[in-house]
Design a protein around this motif. Sequence first.
Motif, PDB file in Angstrom:
ATOM      1  N   ARG A  23      18.402  37.215   8.019  1.00  0.00           N
ATOM      2  CA  ARG A  23      17.098  37.063   8.667  1.00  0.00           C
ATOM      3  C   ARG A  23      17.046  35.862   9.604  1.00  0.00           C
ATOM      4  O   ARG A  23      16.052  35.129   9.679  1.00  0.00           O
ATOM      5  N   GLY A  24      18.147  35.650  10.278  1.00  0.00           N
ATOM      6  CA  GLY A  24      18.180  34.607  11.294  1.00  0.00           C
ATOM      7  C   GLY A  24      18.349  33.204  10.774  1.00  0.00           C
ATOM      8  O   GLY A  24      18.245  32.240  11.551  1.00  0.00           O
ATOM      9  N   ILE A  25      18.586  33.032   9.477  1.00  0.00           N
ATOM     10  CA  ILE A  25      18.805  31.690   8.940  1.00  0.00           C
ATOM     11  C   ILE A  25      20.080  31.122   9.547  1.00  0.00           C
ATOM     12  O   ILE A  25      21.137  31.745   9.498  1.00  0.00           O
ATOM     13  N   ASP A  26      19.965  29.954  10.101  1.00  0.00           N
ATOM     14  CA  ASP A  26      21.069  29.380  10.871  1.00  0.00           C
ATOM     15  C   ASP A  26      21.747  28.281  10.064  1.00  0.00           C
ATOM     16  O   ASP A  26      21.175  27.204   9.854  1.00  0.00           O
ATOM     17  N   VAL A  27      22.945  28.567   9.562  1.00  0.00           N
ATOM     18  CA  VAL A  27      23.764  27.544   8.907  1.00  0.00           C
ATOM     19  C   VAL A  27      25.195  27.689   9.415  1.00  0.00           C
ATOM     20  O   VAL A  27      25.594  28.752   9.897  1.00  0.00           O
ATOM     21  N   ASP A  28      25.955  26.630   9.294  1.00  0.00           N
ATOM     22  CA  ASP A  28      27.346  26.623   9.732  1.00  0.00           C
ATOM     23  C   ASP A  28      28.227  26.866   8.505  1.00  0.00           C
ATOM     24  O   ASP A  28      28.518  25.946   7.745  1.00  0.00           O
ATOM     25  N   ARG A  29      28.637  28.121   8.322  1.00  0.00           N
ATOM     26  CA  ARG A  29      29.416  28.475   7.137  1.00  0.00           C
ATOM     27  C   ARG A  29      30.804  27.852   7.175  1.00  0.00           C
ATOM     28  O   ARG A  29      31.340  27.427   6.146  1.00  0.00           O
ATOM     29  N   ASP A  30      31.407  27.808   8.345  1.00  0.00           N
ATOM     30  CA  ASP A  30      32.733  27.182   8.457  1.00  0.00           C
ATOM     31  C   ASP A  30      32.671  25.705   8.084  1.00  0.00           C
ATOM     32  O   ASP A  30      33.570  25.175   7.422  1.00  0.00           O
ATOM     33  N   ALA A  31      31.602  25.041   8.514  1.00  0.00           N
ATOM     34  CA  ALA A  31      31.450  23.627   8.162  1.00  0.00           C
ATOM     35  C   ALA A  31      31.263  23.456   6.660  1.00  0.00           C
ATOM     36  O   ALA A  31      31.713  22.458   6.078  1.00  0.00           O
ATOM     37  N   LEU A  32      30.609  24.431   6.019  1.00  0.00           N
ATOM     38  CA  LEU A  32      30.465  24.370   4.566  1.00  0.00           C
ATOM     39  C   LEU A  32      31.827  24.473   3.886  1.00  0.00           C
ATOM     40  O   LEU A  32      32.118  23.733   2.936  1.00  0.00           O
ATOM     41  N   CYS A  33      32.676  25.379   4.369  1.00  0.00           N
ATOM     42  CA  CYS A  33      34.033  25.482   3.819  1.00  0.00           C
ATOM     43  C   CYS A  33      34.784  24.164   3.980  1.00  0.00           C
ATOM     44  O   CYS A  33      35.487  23.715   3.061  1.00  0.00           O
ATOM     45  N   ASP A  34      34.625  23.544   5.140  1.00  0.00           N
ATOM     46  CA  ASP A  34      35.274  22.247   5.365  1.00  0.00           C
ATOM     47  C   ASP A  34      34.737  21.200   4.392  1.00  0.00           C
ATOM     48  O   ASP A  34      35.495  20.376   3.859  1.00  0.00           O
ATOM     49  N   TRP A  35      33.416  21.218   4.169  1.00  0.00           N
ATOM     50  CA  TRP A  35      32.783  20.246   3.292  1.00  0.00           C
ATOM     51  C   TRP A  35      33.323  20.384   1.864  1.00  0.00           C
ATOM     52  O   TRP A  35      33.715  19.393   1.233  1.00  0.00           O
ATOM     53  N   VAL A  36      33.355  21.617   1.363  1.00  0.00           N
ATOM     54  CA  VAL A  36      33.835  21.845  -0.010  1.00  0.00           C
ATOM     55  C   VAL A  36      35.330  21.534  -0.105  1.00  0.00           C
ATOM     56  O   VAL A  36      35.801  21.022  -1.121  1.00  0.00           O
ATOM     57  N   SER A  37      36.079  21.822   0.956  1.00  0.00           N
ATOM     58  CA  SER A  37      37.508  21.490   0.965  1.00  0.00           C
ATOM     59  C   SER A  37      37.716  19.982   0.833  1.00  0.00           C
ATOM     60  O   SER A  37      38.610  19.526   0.109  1.00  0.00           O
ATOM     61  N   ALA A  38      36.897  19.203   1.548  1.00  0.00           N
ATOM     62  CA  ALA A  38      37.004  17.745   1.442  1.00  0.00           C
ATOM     63  C   ALA A  38      36.624  17.269   0.048  1.00  0.00           C
ATOM     64  O   ALA A  38      37.258  16.367  -0.517  1.00  0.00           O
ATOM     65  N   LEU A  39      35.585  17.872  -0.515  1.00  0.00           N
ATOM     66  CA  LEU A  39      35.193  17.532  -1.879  1.00  0.00           C
ATOM     67  C   LEU A  39      36.323  17.826  -2.857  1.00  0.00           C
ATOM     68  O   LEU A  39      36.597  17.050  -3.778  1.00  0.00           O
ATOM     69  N   ALA A  40      36.995  18.964  -2.647  1.00  0.00           N
ATOM     70  CA  ALA A  40      38.107  19.340  -3.525  1.00  0.00           C
ATOM     71  C   ALA A  40      39.248  18.333  -3.444  1.00  0.00           C
ATOM     72  O   ALA A  40      40.019  18.196  -4.405  1.00  0.00           O
ATOM     73  N   GLN A  41      39.384  17.643  -2.320  1.00  0.00           N
ATOM     74  CA  GLN A  41      40.435  16.627  -2.192  1.00  0.00           C
ATOM     75  C   GLN A  41      40.095  15.365  -2.977  1.00  0.00           C
ATOM     76  O   GLN A  41      40.984  14.670  -3.490  1.00  0.00           O
ATOM     77  N   ILE A  42      38.812  15.062  -3.095  1.00  0.00           N
ATOM     78  CA  ILE A  42      38.419  13.883  -3.866  1.00  0.00           C
ATOM     79  C   ILE A  42      38.867  14.011  -5.317  1.00  0.00           C
ATOM     80  O   ILE A  42      39.249  13.024  -5.957  1.00  0.00           O
ATOM     81  N   ILE A  43      38.862  15.226  -5.834  1.00  0.00           N
ATOM     82  CA  ILE A  43      39.087  15.443  -7.267  1.00  0.00           C
ATOM     83  C   ILE A  43      40.473  14.970  -7.698  1.00  0.00           C
ATOM     84  O   ILE A  43      40.585  14.142  -8.609  1.00  0.00           O
ATOM     85  N   PRO A  44      41.561  15.452  -7.075  1.00  0.00           N
ATOM     86  CA  PRO A  44      42.867  14.923  -7.492  1.00  0.00           C
ATOM     87  C   PRO A  44      43.043  13.453  -7.137  1.00  0.00           C
ATOM     88  O   PRO A  44      43.773  12.732  -7.819  1.00  0.00           O
ATOM     89  N   ASP A  45      42.372  12.989  -6.075  1.00  0.00           N
ATOM     90  CA  ASP A  45      42.498  11.578  -5.709  1.00  0.00           C
ATOM     91  C   ASP A  45      41.871  10.661  -6.764  1.00  0.00           C
ATOM     92  O   ASP A  45      42.330   9.536  -6.972  1.00  0.00           O
ATOM     93  N   LEU A  46      40.810  11.136  -7.437  1.00  0.00           N
ATOM     94  CA  LEU A  46      40.231  10.347  -8.522  1.00  0.00           C
ATOM     95  C   LEU A  46      41.086  10.397  -9.784  1.00  0.00           C
ATOM     96  O   LEU A  46      40.975   9.534 -10.651  1.00  0.00           O
ATOM     97  N   GLY A  47      41.923  11.434  -9.884  1.00  0.00           N
ATOM     98  CA  GLY A  47      42.846  11.518 -11.008  1.00  0.00           C
ATOM     99  C   GLY A  47      42.139  11.627 -12.339  1.00  0.00           C
ATOM    100  O   GLY A  47      41.063  12.219 -12.462  1.00  0.00           O
ATOM    101  N   ASP A  48      42.734  11.012 -13.364  1.00  0.00           N
ATOM    102  CA  ASP A  48      42.197  11.143 -14.718  1.00  0.00           C
ATOM    103  C   ASP A  48      40.963  10.277 -14.957  1.00  0.00           C
ATOM    104  O   ASP A  48      40.441  10.238 -16.065  1.00  0.00           O
ATOM    105  N   ARG A  49      40.481   9.599 -13.916  1.00  0.00           N
ATOM    106  CA  ARG A  49      39.221   8.854 -14.051  1.00  0.00           C
ATOM    107  C   ARG A  49      38.001   9.771 -13.909  1.00  0.00           C
ATOM    108  O   ARG A  49      36.893   9.387 -14.278  1.00  0.00           O
ATOM    109  N   LEU A  50      38.189  10.966 -13.363  1.00  0.00           N
ATOM    110  CA  LEU A  50      37.050  11.841 -13.099  1.00  0.00           C
ATOM    111  C   LEU A  50      36.670  12.633 -14.349  1.00  0.00           C
ATOM    112  O   LEU A  50      37.507  13.292 -14.958  1.00  0.00           O
ATOM    113  N   ALA A  51      35.380  12.583 -14.681  1.00  0.00           N
ATOM    114  CA  ALA A  51      34.838  13.462 -15.717  1.00  0.00           C
ATOM    115  C   ALA A  51      33.985  14.550 -15.065  1.00  0.00           C
ATOM    116  O   ALA A  51      34.203  15.741 -15.285  1.00  0.00           O
TER     117      ALA A  51
END
Length: 725
Positions: A670-698
């Motif tokens: 219904r014409g909702i305007d969002v950038d889906r590719d940018a969302l994929c990029d955003w989640v991809s960057a978030l996914a990189q934080i996870i191994p970088d935090l290592g065993d400190r992440l809960a």
Amino acid sequence: MRSDLRKLYEPESIAVVGATSSEGKPGRIVLEALRAKARSHATGDRASASGFRLYGVHPTHSEVLGVPAYPSIDALPETVDLVVVAIAAQPSVGAVEAAARRGVPFVVVLAGGFGETGAGGRALEDRLRAAIAGSPTRLLGPNTVGLQIPDSGVDTVFVTHATDELGTGGVALISQSGSVAVEALGAAAIHGFPLRAFVGLGNAVDLGTVDFVDSFARDDRTTCICVYVEHLAEGRRLLAAASEAARRVPVFFLKAGRTAAGAAAVASHTGRLAGSDRVVNAALAQYSIGRVTDDEQLIDAARAVAYAKIPTGNRVAILTPAGGFGVMGSDFIEGELGGGVLELAELSDRTRRSLEAIGLPFASFHNPVDLTAGVTGSGFADAADVLLDAPEVDILIVMAFMAPAGMTDDVVERIARSAERSPTPLLVLCRAGVNTDDYCRAFTRAGVAVFDSLPRAIRAARFLVERAAFVARARAGSAGPADSAATGIGSPSDPSPASRWITELGATGAQPTEADAKELLRRYGLATPAGVVITPDTTRSAPVEPTLLHGVSAPYAVKVVSPRLLHKTEAGAVRLNVDTADLDGVLRSLWKVFPDDAILVESMERPATVELIAGAYVDPNLGPAVMVGAGGVIAELTDDVAFRLVPCSRTEIDAMIDELRIAPLLRGFRGIDVDRDALCDWVSALAQIIPDLGDRLAELDVNPLCYADGRWVALDAKIVLTDRG
């Protein structure tokens, strides 16, 4: 290192410790089962067709039930390939020690009373491990019914179970619960079932699920692997082994324990939404492992892939002499049972004309094809041939109701010949009143996948299509996770933005605040609102200096930041849409309640187009996973989230987003305007934080993640760290 388990499946010699003539004892039941198999293929005094020689171990008897017996394992006339220990827990340890000293390749310990009973039992398990350490001996159990191999006659199952009703070759069933597998096979045997092997893992102190999945994947007589698990303690090693096995044969998991009883103790939205099963479900899909939800589905999935061919598409045709069942079948295909995977085939004019030449004038030649109760067996089989040859049909479900007078017994053979001839898979739903089981067995003997209920047949079609999709991905090189060898996370990656961030937090042990969490996000290029942290000593008694708010524009979002406050709204620690004139008053009112805490003042973002939640959760067995879903204040109410284990590819993140019920909103609904590719990029960057935090992440939580002013921005964020090890 891969285990060679051939001597466990096909031993040349077997000894039963605890062999006895006492009724009801496991030692007698196992000895009789082995003796009966040996005698039914006799080639000598104690040899079956597979060649195994059978001995009993009894302290005083030289013969038990006609089987030669010896006082100990040491006294046996040869080093046997397999020792079955059918005595109590305490003396079982001594038997394993003797077998290991003798160099016996395999030992099965049937007794319970080990780790499942508490500390004393766990100590006994430690003694079992010590007994085989450094020896060539591998151990199955304890607390197991053992294994059943119809091809070789090996059968240590000491409870009532299906035997002769199970065919040889085909399905390998590996189970953490002996009772679940025994009952499932018993039900399957009613209509016949091709069993390569059943293995009950028991407490799995040595040989585990990974060993058997890997072994059967390399076994030429195995056509499908089914696994029942109650836990995934073997973690990603098991997922990787099953994913690799699935490249050769279909693999299905029945994972019990799907509830989220422990979720209430989790601090973040992400953790509560993860529950105990969502990450498991996502992981199995990510590793291209089929999942079923009960023992009936496990057997049905195996039956489908054992007898039916793999389709090239998802279009299903139904052939029936009973119109009502055809209508229900259509509903099921297009409804929940079809799982969004199946669709009804649209028959071509040519196909309908061919059917019209066969059927009665009042029959229906659209899909579902209803030939009515006036059909004959030959006409029914001819119609099946027409549909199997139709290029618009990928799967044919034949409803073989035997009540019509014209449906003679030879229809079983005719349909079986058609199924064998055609590359199009054929599934049969068979109903014949009190004779249903007999006809189903006849179809099975003829090599046809047969089911006695319509939902089971429809699900079987879905299993075939899902297997076809995996095969296609495997051929394209895209099946399986981004890194199938990944086993989780270790120490924080160094150097990385996350490791430097942890260092800057200091060694105080305090949890990060919202401001800290957003600082980490910014270091990975993820947008957050412009903001500034104001401490009580800065401006408690004086107006806010304008220079403090440089770059932060009204209206403001004002929040108390404290590691004690994971849910600030509920604590009354948030004020929104604050004007510049009101800011000082808001700060002082918050400090009255939270006198020692800093306050984060941020620019309010413009009204968001879409609100999502994104985060990370660390499963105790499978390691870290990234999440995305419908967010905002109703995140837990909508319960619309998807997970992937990390590391994961951008393709997997894209697929994860597509799984959401709100996915149409992200595709311009219904014409909702969002950038889906940018969302994929955003989640991809978030996914990189996870191994970088290592065993400190809960846990890591971004909620809401909003699309505003042409960008994805984290309006709130929290991170929970583990204690330092």
